[in-house]
Motif scaffolding. Structure first.
Motif, PDB file in Angstrom:
ATOM      1  N   GLY A   1      30.782  40.054  34.998  1.00 54.31           N
ATOM      2  CA  GLY A   1      32.026  40.413  34.327  1.00 54.31           C
ATOM      3  C   GLY A   1      33.076  40.929  35.289  1.00 54.31           C
ATOM      4  N   ALA A   2      32.693  41.864  36.161  1.00 56.01           N
ATOM      5  CA  ALA A   2      33.642  42.420  37.117  1.00 56.01           C
ATOM      6  C   ALA A   2      34.114  41.354  38.100  1.00 56.01           C
ATOM      7  CB  ALA A   2      33.003  43.590  37.866  1.00 56.01           C
ATOM      8  N   LEU A   3      33.212  40.474  38.510  1.00 57.78           N
ATOM      9  CA  LEU A   3      33.594  39.417  39.448  1.00 57.78           C
ATOM     10  C   LEU A   3      34.599  38.453  38.834  1.00 57.78           C
ATOM     11  CD1 LEU A   3      30.149  38.630  41.130  1.00 57.78           C
ATOM     12  CD2 LEU A   3      32.144  39.735  42.194  1.00 57.78           C
ATOM     13  N   VAL A   4      34.449  38.181  37.524  1.00 56.63           N
ATOM     14  CA  VAL A   4      35.424  37.315  36.849  1.00 56.63           C
ATOM     15  C   VAL A   4      36.804  37.961  36.889  1.00 56.63           C
ATOM     16  CG1 VAL A   4      36.135  36.409  34.594  1.00 56.63           C
ATOM     17  CG2 VAL A   4      33.775  36.107  35.375  1.00 56.63           C
ATOM     18  N   LEU A   5      36.879  39.279  36.648  1.00 55.17           N
ATOM     19  CA  LEU A   5      38.166  39.970  36.698  1.00 55.17           C
ATOM     20  C   LEU A   5      38.733  39.961  38.116  1.00 55.17           C
ATOM     21  CD1 LEU A   5      37.584  43.067  34.383  1.00 55.17           C
ATOM     22  CD2 LEU A   5      38.617  40.851  33.815  1.00 55.17           C
ATOM     23  N   GLU A   6      37.894  40.151  39.111  1.00 56.51           N
ATOM     24  CA  GLU A   6      38.355  40.108  40.503  1.00 56.51           C
ATOM     25  C   GLU A   6      38.890  38.722  40.844  1.00 56.51           C
ATOM     26  OE1 GLU A   6      34.906  43.208  42.094  1.00 56.51           O
ATOM     27  OE2 GLU A   6      35.190  41.261  43.084  1.00 56.51           O
ATOM     28  N   TYR A   7      38.160  37.699  40.467  1.00 56.78           N
ATOM     29  CA  TYR A   7      38.556  36.324  40.772  1.00 56.78           C
ATOM     30  C   TYR A   7      39.872  35.976  40.080  1.00 56.78           C
ATOM     31  CZ  TYR A   7      38.189  31.224  41.140  1.00 56.78           C
ATOM     32  OH  TYR A   7      38.426  29.897  41.398  1.00 56.78           O
ATOM     33  N   GLU A   8      40.016  36.433  38.828  1.00 59.65           N
ATOM     34  CA  GLU A   8      41.218  36.110  38.053  1.00 59.65           C
ATOM     35  C   GLU A   8      42.451  36.790  38.623  1.00 59.65           C
ATOM     36  OE1 GLU A   8      42.705  36.125  33.378  1.00 59.65           O
ATOM     37  OE2 GLU A   8      40.794  37.037  33.934  1.00 59.65           O
ATOM     38  N   HIS A   9      42.296  38.010  39.134  1.00 57.27           N
ATOM     39  CA  HIS A   9      43.448  38.780  39.630  1.00 57.27           C
ATOM     40  C   HIS A   9      43.197  39.235  41.069  1.00 57.27           C
ATOM     41  CE1 HIS A   9      45.012  38.796  35.575  1.00 57.27           C
ATOM     42  NE2 HIS A   9      43.918  39.366  35.124  1.00 57.27           N
TER      43      HIS A   9
ATOM     44  N   ILE B   1      39.482  28.806  30.922  1.00 56.92           N
ATOM     45  CA  ILE B   1      38.155  29.443  30.814  1.00 56.92           C
ATOM     46  C   ILE B   1      37.196  28.836  31.833  1.00 56.92           C
ATOM     47  CG2 ILE B   1      36.172  29.785  29.283  1.00 56.92           C
ATOM     48  CD1 ILE B   1      38.439  31.484  28.395  1.00 56.92           C
ATOM     49  N   LYS B   2      37.285  27.531  32.008  1.00 58.93           N
ATOM     50  CA  LYS B   2      36.430  26.858  32.994  1.00 58.93           C
ATOM     51  C   LYS B   2      36.686  27.401  34.400  1.00 58.93           C
ATOM     52  CE  LYS B   2      35.438  22.278  34.918  1.00 58.93           C
ATOM     53  NZ  LYS B   2      35.763  20.832  34.889  1.00 58.93           N
ATOM     54  N   ASP B   3      37.929  27.781  34.669  1.00 60.12           N
ATOM     55  CA  ASP B   3      38.291  28.294  35.991  1.00 60.12           C
ATOM     56  C   ASP B   3      38.292  29.822  36.017  1.00 60.12           C
ATOM     57  OD1 ASP B   3      39.047  27.930  38.696  1.00 60.12           O
ATOM     58  OD2 ASP B   3      41.145  28.313  38.193  1.00 60.12           O
ATOM     59  N   TYR B   4      37.531  30.440  35.103  1.00 62.24           N
ATOM     60  CA  TYR B   4      37.324  31.890  35.115  1.00 62.24           C
ATOM     61  C   TYR B   4      38.612  32.674  34.853  1.00 62.24           C
ATOM     62  CZ  TYR B   4      32.747  30.618  36.864  1.00 62.24           C
ATOM     63  OH  TYR B   4      31.505  30.068  36.981  1.00 62.24           O
ATOM     64  N   HIS B   5      39.481  32.131  34.003  1.00 62.53           N
ATOM     65  CA  HIS B   5      40.686  32.839  33.588  1.00 62.53           C
ATOM     66  C   HIS B   5      40.654  32.977  32.072  1.00 62.53           C
ATOM     67  CE1 HIS B   5      42.806  32.770  37.481  1.00 62.53           C
ATOM     68  NE2 HIS B   5      42.242  31.586  37.652  1.00 62.53           N
ATOM     69  N   VAL B   6      40.498  34.200  31.588  1.00 60.47           N
ATOM     70  CA  VAL B   6      40.489  34.458  30.148  1.00 60.47           C
ATOM     71  C   VAL B   6      41.913  34.814  29.754  1.00 60.47           C
ATOM     72  CG1 VAL B   6      39.470  35.783  28.266  1.00 60.47           C
ATOM     73  CG2 VAL B   6      38.116  35.291  30.319  1.00 60.47           C
TER      74      VAL B   6
ATOM     75  N   LEU C   1      47.435  47.235  35.383  1.00 56.51           N
ATOM     76  CA  LEU C   1      48.453  46.214  35.627  1.00 56.51           C
ATOM     77  C   LEU C   1      48.427  45.100  34.582  1.00 56.51           C
ATOM     78  CD1 LEU C   1      48.000  45.807  39.506  1.00 56.51           C
ATOM     79  CD2 LEU C   1      49.650  47.268  38.302  1.00 56.51           C
ATOM     80  N   HIS C   2      47.385  45.058  33.779  1.00 53.34           N
ATOM     81  CA  HIS C   2      47.217  43.912  32.871  1.00 53.34           C
ATOM     82  C   HIS C   2      46.902  44.358  31.446  1.00 53.34           C
ATOM     83  CE1 HIS C   2      47.345  41.185  36.298  1.00 53.34           C
ATOM     84  NE2 HIS C   2      46.543  42.033  36.923  1.00 53.34           N
ATOM     85  N   ILE C   3      47.474  45.481  31.036  1.00 56.08           N
ATOM     86  CA  ILE C   3      47.226  46.008  29.695  1.00 56.08           C
ATOM     87  C   ILE C   3      47.673  45.007  28.630  1.00 56.08           C
ATOM     88  CG2 ILE C   3      47.875  47.803  28.047  1.00 56.08           C
ATOM     89  CD1 ILE C   3      48.038  49.740  30.462  1.00 56.08           C
ATOM     90  N   GLU C   4      48.858  44.458  28.792  1.00 61.10           N
ATOM     91  CA  GLU C   4      49.369  43.507  27.795  1.00 61.10           C
ATOM     92  C   GLU C   4      48.562  42.215  27.802  1.00 61.10           C
ATOM     93  OE1 GLU C   4      53.531  42.797  27.994  1.00 61.10           O
ATOM     94  OE2 GLU C   4      54.081  44.915  27.830  1.00 61.10           O
TER      95      GLU C   4
END
Length: 406
Positions: free
Chosen positions: A241-249, A147-152, A316-319
């Protein structure tokens, strides 16, 4: 010659006085019963009154407002902190324990930070944990590395559960309260619904949390999150929120034949999320012209191109998204739950809390509040009324009272 009162007159006088004496005795009894009831009611009510006083003090401290002098005693306990390393199934993690000096064995609550690079060192979390502890609670703040590294991710569920077990073991093997901020709140609910951690969790507080991650991801593109009644909640989504998803993937947003672009563009997004404007400027200056164009496009989360890429990444990340969603896991949850959400939250819309409230069993849902006092997890909502402020105080008082009860 002696005069004497007639026996009949004396008896009459006695009969006339007797009701007055009985009335006085009755009044004394009523007064005694009233005093006793007042004392008993005061003894019963005092913990709730005290919890409300504590709640006012805690909320003022977190909002950087002065605490009324009459309430200073409710948060007057000096505290100490201990930096710890907790063993978890995902490896050792950092943690900090806040302890009221006068009550080292006080009831405990575990508070998990949201998506922020400072983790347990985030100033708002430190202020909140310190204020809660000064009210007489032990407060553990474990760090969630992902979470600290923006990965949920689902890994954090185990870290939350293992942290609750550790705290329970250090609280006379009694279950402890768990509070999750932002995405951590949804993960805390998933931990409580899992049999391996359920017994160590006394209650869960989810503040500004997700019910279904796929629905939240769609909101970042559309600005709409449907309510349980079918009506849409419409808000302009925050770019965060969108940036977190971009950063994570990020690999989903950069062509496979341009893998060399991943590291420099990730550095730009990281600095932007950290609000490190000097670092962002430096990272942008190191990009090639093609990389610069791509970075600017990703930072513009309202761009049709970026939104199309976000939609593709979702498929790509439904699961993965289902794995961090309480949705579908709450109907059998027996742990008491408190749900709080900001009415104007544009990172995780308040519709998510309404979904959770409809899914939880009635006996598990202890309180639900969607408050205009809050935005996301900040006390900076727009134009709250005195009634709104009181409802938030009452909500936190319920949590404090539950946490302090043995």
């Amino acid at each position: 010659m002696h005069s004497s009162e007639s026996p009949g007159i004396a008896q009459l006088a006695h009969r006339l006085e007797q009701p007055a004496i009985e009335r006085r005795h009755h009044r004394y009894k009523l007064a005694a019963v009233f005093i006793l009831l007042t004392l008993l009611l005061g003894a019963v009510a005092w913990p709730f009154v005290h919890a409300h006083m504590q709640a006012v003090a805690v909320l003022n401290l977190v909002a950087n407002k002065p605490v009324p002098w009459l309430l200073h005693e409710t948060i007057s306990q000096p505290i100490t902190t201990q930096d710890l390393t907790l063993p978890t199934s995902n490896g050792p993690i950092r943690a900090r324990l806040y302890i009221p000096q006068n009550h080292p064995d006080a009831p405990a609550i575990v508070v998990f930070h949201g998506v922020h690079h400072l983790g347990i060192d985030e100033p708002r979390l430190i202020a909140f944990a310190s204020a809660m502890s000064s009210c007489g609670l032990r407060v553990l703040t474990p760090e969630l590395p992902d979470i600290k590294d923006y990965h949920v991710g689902a890994n954090s569920i185990a870290t939350i559960g293992d942290s609750a077990i550790w705290m329970a073991q250090h609280a006379d093997n009694k279950p402890v309260g768990v509070m999750g901020l932002s995405f951590s709140g949804g993960l805390a609910l998933l931990a409580a619904s899992d049999p391996q951690w359920h017994r160590s969790i006394k209650f869960v507080v989810a503040i500004g949390s997700q019910d279904e991650m796929a629905r939240v991801a769609t909101f970042y593109r559309t600005g709409e999150d449907p309510l349980p009644n079918g009506a849409p909640e419409r808000l302009a989504p925050h770019e965060y929120g969108a940036l977190v998803l971009e950063y994570e993937h990020l690999e989903d947003f950069i062509p496979a034949n341009q893998s060399a672009d991943l590291a420099p563009i990730r550095a730009v997004l990281r600095a932007h999320l950290y609000e490190d404007w000097a670092g962002e400027k430096q990272a942008l200056a190191a990009l090639t012209p093609a990389q610069l164009t791509l970075a600017h496009q990703l930072i513009d989360t309202t761009s049709p191109i970026t939104r199309a890429q976000l939609a593709h990444a979702e498929t790509l990340h439904i699961e993965d998204m289902a794995g961090v969603s309480p949705h579908g896991h709450l109907k059998q949850l027996t742990t008491p739950v408190y749900l709080l959400h900001g009415a104007g939250d544009n990172i995780i819309p308040s519709a998510e809390t309404e979904w959770m409230a409809t899914e939880l069993p009635a006996e598990s849902l202890q309180a639900e509040l969607i408050s205009p006092v809050l935005s996301h997890i900040n006390l900076d909502g727009a134009n709250p009324t005195a009634v709104d402020q009181w409802r938030l105080v009452h909500f936190f008082a319920l949590i404090l009272h539950t946490a302090e009860s043995r």
